[in-house]
Design an enzyme around this catalytic site. Structure first.
Site, PDB file in Angstrom:
ATOM      1  N   SER A 111       0.848  -1.189   0.000  1.00  0.00           N
ATOM      2  CA  SER A 111       0.000   0.000   0.000  1.00  0.00           C
ATOM      3  C   SER A 111       0.881   1.235   0.000  1.00  0.00           C
ATOM      4  O   SER A 111       2.028   1.201   0.472  1.00  0.00           O
ATOM      5  CB  SER A 111      -0.895   0.018   1.247  1.00  0.00           C
ATOM      6  OG  SER A 111      -1.563   1.257   1.380  1.00  0.00           O
TER       7      SER A 111
ATOM      8  N   TYR B  78      -1.470  -1.088  10.178  1.00  0.00           N
ATOM      9  CA  TYR B  78      -1.633  -1.247   8.734  1.00  0.00           C
ATOM     10  C   TYR B  78      -0.406  -0.713   8.005  1.00  0.00           C
ATOM     11  O   TYR B  78       0.157  -1.375   7.123  1.00  0.00           O
ATOM     12  CB  TYR B  78      -2.891  -0.519   8.280  1.00  0.00           C
ATOM     13  CG  TYR B  78      -3.230  -0.705   6.823  1.00  0.00           C
ATOM     14  CD1 TYR B  78      -3.888  -1.855   6.392  1.00  0.00           C
ATOM     15  CD2 TYR B  78      -2.907   0.258   5.880  1.00  0.00           C
ATOM     16  CE1 TYR B  78      -4.210  -2.037   5.059  1.00  0.00           C
ATOM     17  CE2 TYR B  78      -3.213   0.083   4.541  1.00  0.00           C
ATOM     18  CZ  TYR B  78      -3.868  -1.063   4.131  1.00  0.00           C
ATOM     19  OH  TYR B  78      -4.176  -1.239   2.815  1.00  0.00           O
TER      20      TYR B  78
END
Length: 267
Positions: free
Chosen positions: A142, A155
């Site tokens: 990401s 995350y």
């Protein structure tokens, strides 16, 4: 045409990748956690005339991952493996943090290591270079993995880990003829982003993201990161002296998922 395996394929980028691969005539092996959504994705691929098979699977179970991947490779020798399944953390509770690391790191490690074993064994079995296709492992990380983000600590950390690992493996495995790429998308429509209540600049639909990924994979791009304004912003933040990075981090909005719980889903 290629034989493609995709984890986290029941929605989001994973589902969009499966459909785009089916559209170009590839055989697609897919897994996900939700049986109904996975079956719908499989049928969507079959409606395009492609061979598609689905498996309900928890990627944190390495034995199950190995059995599924080797079974798929035995049916159709795999050319591309998308290690794509992921989890958004929600509230940073102990259980959610552990779930985030278990799936985003542990689960993807299971998929990637099994892919490496399959590709190495195939090459050892022989044949000329012309007889052996150059396989490709693509790991979904990401843009959040570019640097520490106080809005999503777990995350961000797990995606940074997978980004760095994939790019390091790329160099290590190049002499063996195995390609590796890290995929670092920004905000792309998925069940994860559907739960977000924070601002999502440069939001992108999953089908567009899938087309970008596949086009760059065809060119063997190592770091598939998009959209470029988000990549530039997060990269710029990551190269600042830490005291300055920390200062700007204070102004980032909280990344809150509705419901607050860890949510396992395709990116």
């Amino acid at each position: 045409m290629a034989n493609v395996l995709i984890t986290g394929a029941s929605s989001g980028i994973g589902r969009a990748l499966a459909i785009e691969c089916a559209r170009r005539g590839d055989s697609v092996f897919m897994c996900g956690r939700d049986a109904a959504r996975l079956e719908e994705a499989v049928e969507s691929c079959r409606s395009l005339g492609a061979r598609a098979e689905g498996k309900v699977l928890d990627i944190t179970d390495n034995d199950a991952v190995r059995e599924w991947m080797r079974g798929a490779d035995a049916e159709c020798p795999l050319d591309m493996v998308f290690s794509n399944a992921g989890v958004s953390t929600g509230a940073e509770t102990e259980s959610n943090v552990r779930a985030t690391f278990a799936v985003n790191v542990g689960g993807n490690v299971n998929v990637v290591l099994n892919a490496i074993d399959i590709f190495r064994e195939r090459r050892r079995r022989g044949g000329s270079d012309e007889d052996v296709r150059q396989p490709h492992i693509l790991v979904t990380a990401s843009i959040a993995g570019y640097g520490p983000l106080k809005s999503c600590p777990s995350y961000s950390a797990t995606k940074s880990c997978m980004k760095t690992w994939a790019l390091s493996l790329r160099g290590m495995l190049r002499p063996e003829g195995i390609r590796v790429s890290a995929i670092c998308p920004g905000f792309v429509r998925s069940r994860i982003t559907d739960r977000n209540t924070c601002p999502m600049p440069f939001f992108m639909e999953a089908d567009k993201a899938a087309r970008i990924i596949l086009a760059r994979a065809e060119r063997n791009v190592g770091l598939i990161s998009f959209p470029w304004p988000m990549r530039l912003a997060t990269w710029s933040l990551s190269i600042l002296p830490f005291w300055l990075n920390e200062f700007f981090n204070r102004f980032l909005p909280e990344k809150v998922s509705a419901g607050g719980a860890a949510h396992v889903e395709a990116k």
